[in-house]
Design a protein around this motif. Structure first.
Motif, PDB file in Angstrom:
ATOM      1  N   SER A  79       3.887   1.831  -1.276  1.00  0.00           N
ATOM      2  CA  SER A  79       4.233   2.182  -2.518  1.00  0.00           C
ATOM      3  C   SER A  79       3.156   2.664  -3.663  1.00  0.00           C
ATOM      4  O   SER A  79       3.312   3.195  -4.360  1.00  0.00           O
ATOM      5  CB  SER A  79       5.186   1.071  -3.182  1.00  0.00           C
ATOM      6  OG  SER A  79       4.239  -0.177  -3.084  1.00  0.00           O
ATOM      7  N   THR A  80       2.024   1.905  -3.404  1.00  0.00           N
ATOM      8  CA  THR A  80       0.656   2.177  -4.243  1.00  0.00           C
ATOM      9  C   THR A  80       0.486   3.728  -4.134  1.00  0.00           C
ATOM     10  O   THR A  80       0.214   4.384  -5.098  1.00  0.00           O
ATOM     11  CB  THR A  80      -0.116   1.169  -3.823  1.00  0.00           C
ATOM     12  OG1 THR A  80       0.171  -0.071  -4.220  1.00  0.00           O
ATOM     13  CG2 THR A  80      -1.457   1.490  -4.759  1.00  0.00           C
ATOM     14  N   GLU A 124      -4.892   1.966  -0.294  1.00  0.00           N
ATOM     15  CA  GLU A 124      -4.044   3.003  -0.030  1.00  0.00           C
ATOM     16  C   GLU A 124      -4.346   3.555   1.057  1.00  0.00           C
ATOM     17  O   GLU A 124      -3.339   4.605   1.702  1.00  0.00           O
ATOM     18  CB  GLU A 124      -3.842   3.909  -1.307  1.00  0.00           C
ATOM     19  CG  GLU A 124      -3.689   3.385  -2.582  1.00  0.00           C
ATOM     20  CD  GLU A 124      -4.016   4.228  -3.664  1.00  0.00           C
ATOM     21  OE1 GLU A 124      -3.523   4.231  -4.945  1.00  0.00           O
ATOM     22  OE2 GLU A 124      -4.981   5.193  -3.671  1.00  0.00           O
ATOM     23  N   ARG A 163       2.045   6.146  -5.969  1.00  0.00           N
ATOM     24  CA  ARG A 163       1.919   6.362  -7.403  1.00  0.00           C
ATOM     25  C   ARG A 163       0.715   7.091  -7.624  1.00  0.00           C
ATOM     26  O   ARG A 163       0.154   7.199  -8.870  1.00  0.00           O
ATOM     27  CB  ARG A 163       1.764   4.965  -8.038  1.00  0.00           C
ATOM     28  CG  ARG A 163       3.372   4.384  -7.996  1.00  0.00           C
ATOM     29  CD  ARG A 163       3.286   3.074  -9.042  1.00  0.00           C
ATOM     30  NE  ARG A 163       2.507   2.059  -8.595  1.00  0.00           N
ATOM     31  CZ  ARG A 163       2.575   1.067  -8.021  1.00  0.00           C
ATOM     32  NH1 ARG A 163       3.913   1.020  -7.489  1.00  0.00           N
ATOM     33  NH2 ARG A 163       1.912   0.111  -7.619  1.00  0.00           N
ATOM     34  N   ASN A 164      -0.216   7.383  -6.703  1.00  0.00           N
ATOM     35  CA  ASN A 164      -1.358   8.057  -6.846  1.00  0.00           C
ATOM     36  C   ASN A 164      -1.140   9.802  -6.864  1.00  0.00           C
ATOM     37  O   ASN A 164      -0.853  10.158  -6.095  1.00  0.00           O
ATOM     38  CB  ASN A 164      -2.312   8.006  -5.376  1.00  0.00           C
ATOM     39  CG  ASN A 164      -3.657   8.568  -5.551  1.00  0.00           C
ATOM     40  OD1 ASN A 164      -3.882   9.551  -6.188  1.00  0.00           O
ATOM     41  ND2 ASN A 164      -4.687   7.710  -4.973  1.00  0.00           N
ATOM     42  N   PRO A 170       0.711  -1.153  -0.155  1.00  0.00           N
ATOM     43  CA  PRO A 170      -0.092  -0.072  -0.039  1.00  0.00           C
ATOM     44  C   PRO A 170       0.909   1.291  -0.043  1.00  0.00           C
ATOM     45  O   PRO A 170       0.511   2.415  -0.609  1.00  0.00           O
ATOM     46  CB  PRO A 170      -0.735  -0.281   1.376  1.00  0.00           C
ATOM     47  CG  PRO A 170      -0.700  -1.761   1.553  1.00  0.00           C
ATOM     48  CD  PRO A 170       0.559  -1.972   1.194  1.00  0.00           C
ATOM     49  N   THR A 177      -8.146   8.385  -2.513  1.00  0.00           N
ATOM     50  CA  THR A 177      -7.389   6.982  -2.370  1.00  0.00           C
ATOM     51  C   THR A 177      -8.450   5.801  -2.191  1.00  0.00           C
ATOM     52  O   THR A 177      -9.665   5.964  -2.076  1.00  0.00           O
ATOM     53  CB  THR A 177      -6.566   6.989  -0.958  1.00  0.00           C
ATOM     54  OG1 THR A 177      -7.590   7.390   0.008  1.00  0.00           O
ATOM     55  CG2 THR A 177      -5.545   8.357  -0.989  1.00  0.00           C
TER      56      THR A 177
END
Length: 442
Positions: A4-5, A137, A8-9, A2, A133
């Motif tokens: 690292s995700t 996330e 990227r948001n 989560p 999100t």
């Protein structure tokens, strides 16, 4: 993962970076307001009035801000608040350059406006994070959010005092630049569809609906430990506000440069960052009453060197300890409230608790000038040591915390999705998600 995700948001990064930079600028201005008033008027009382002005909006707008976050478009609320803050800090810069009669009054008006914008912005951002999100996330997103305040305290106070030492209007110009950056990031957000609000009266009437205030206060009042813990922390906040002025005057009277004040007061942010990880890991295992009592005794011991010395290194270490202890006590108390109070009322109950907390902060800021002027910084410091010790004794005698109700089937069904991240941030984010889902179904 989560964490690292969420990196990227794009929308989240724009929201978080803009708000974090804005927080740094605001904390720089926040320390500059009373310091500058003290330098220009040589009046601790005038400095405390200006410090009260920036804290006072928390007394008036904390609960209405929570209602606004539900009824208004959140991104537009953030834009409006940033524009308000920008106008206020430009006014403060103009006042410094022009030096009109009643300078302290103008600075108080600017400080109150910035404080108001901050209260609404802070609450709206918390809800907008949920909008931009995914559920996976949100734990990392809320972890980033928790880091904002210590970062802002550490960087903003140091930078604000340093810029004030260079030129008296610079902290406000830097604050204006941070507002402009935040407005740019907000304009770039492609926020997802906001959860439609439930049918409600007109916006103004809804925000100032006293029934909303009474519900939160009434439920807080039914929990003896929760109510008394909020009052005790509010009183400790008042003491800490006076300690800030004691530290400022001690350093100023010892002939140290102004930027030293910012470095010392910014140390509380270092302490908050250092305690974030252990607080999250231990929060579920600690009895909130035990932690509250231990925190008050720790603050009592840390206040002793502050009353004795004006050495910046000693003061910085003590103030870092104050920040460390503050985070350690806030997490178990937050977890307790999330477990005990009804989920559908948690926002209003939090608002009621924050109202008491901000009341202590505002009262301490208002009274600090008079107290320090009469007693002097060191005598006032010793009085604060005694007051904090009395609070610690009182905390040990509070009614014990209530036991949590048995968990409902819904949370049990959700829990297995993230067994390795059972921190308080995860729990809060999941509750936020469930609250959003229930709103969407109505």
């Amino acid at each position: 993962m989560p964490g690292s995700t969420v990196l990227r948001n794009r929308d989240f990064l724009l929201l978080w970076s803009g708000n974090a930079i804005s927080h740094v600028g605001l904390q720089g201005a926040r320390i500059a307001y009373p310091l500058l008033t003290l330098l220009l008027t040589d009046s601790p009382i005038a400095a405390s009035v200006v410090a009260f002005a920036i804290a006072a909006p928390g007394l008036v707008f904390e609960i209405p801000a929570g209602v606004a976050a539900d009824l208004w478009d959140r991104r537009q609320t953030l834009v409006l608040c940033q524009r308000m803050g920008l106008a206020a800090t430009v006014l403060a810069a103009l006042v410094i350059f022009m030096r009109p009669p009643g300078l302290a009054l103008f600075l108080a008006v600017a400080a109150f406006t910035e404080g108001t914008a901050y209260v609404f912005f802070n609450t709206a951002e918390l809800v907008l994070i949920r909008d931009v999100t995914t559920e996976a996330e949100r734990p990392a997103a809320f972890a980033f959010l928790e880091a904002e305040q210590p970062i802002a305290n550490m960087m903003g106070r140091t930078l604000g005092a340093a810029l004030l030492g260079i030129a008296r209007g610079l902290p406000f110009l830097a604050n204006a630049a941070s507002y402009l950056y935040c407005l740019w990031t907000l304009s770039r957000i492609r926020s997802r569809a906001q959860t439609p609000p439930e049918p409600a009266p007109a916006k103004t009437a809804g925000i100032w609906d006293w029934d909303q205030i009474r519900v939160g206060m009434r439920h807080l009042g039914t929990d003896s430990f929760g109510r008394n813990a909020a009052i005790t922390l509010g009183a400790s906040n008042a003491i800490i506000q006076v300690l800030i002025l004691v530290i400022t005057l001690s350093i100023k009277q010892s002939g140290q440069p102004t930027w030293i004040v910012g470095v010392v007061l910014g140390a509380t942010g270092v302490g908050g960052l250092l305690s974030a990880v252990p607080a999250a890991r231990l929060g579920n295992r600690l009895n909130p009453q035990t932690v509250l009592t231990a925190a008050l005794w720790a603050w009592t011991l840390l206040a002793v060197p502050i009353a004795i010395t004006s050495n910046p290194l000693v003061l910085g270490v003590c103030w870092m300890g104050v920040g460390f202890v503050g985070t350690m006590v806030n997490v178990p108390l937050t977890l307790y409230r999330v477990r005990i109070y009804p989920e559908e009322l948690i926002g209003r109950i939090f608002g009621a608790s924050k109202l008491i907390s901000h009341g202590g902060t505002a009262a301490g800021a208002l009274c600090s000038g008079v107290l320090v002027s009469i007693l002097g910084p060191h005598s006032a410091g010793w009085l604060l040591v005694v007051a904090m010790a009395l609070l610690a004794r009182r905390a040990r005698r509070l009614a014990p915390p209530r036991s949590a109700e048995p968990p409902s089937p819904a949370p049990v069904a959700v829990a297995p999705t993230a067994p390795s991240t059972g921190t308080w941030i995860t729990r809060v984010s999941r509750q936020g998600s469930r609250a959003g889902d229930s709103t969407a179904r109505t």
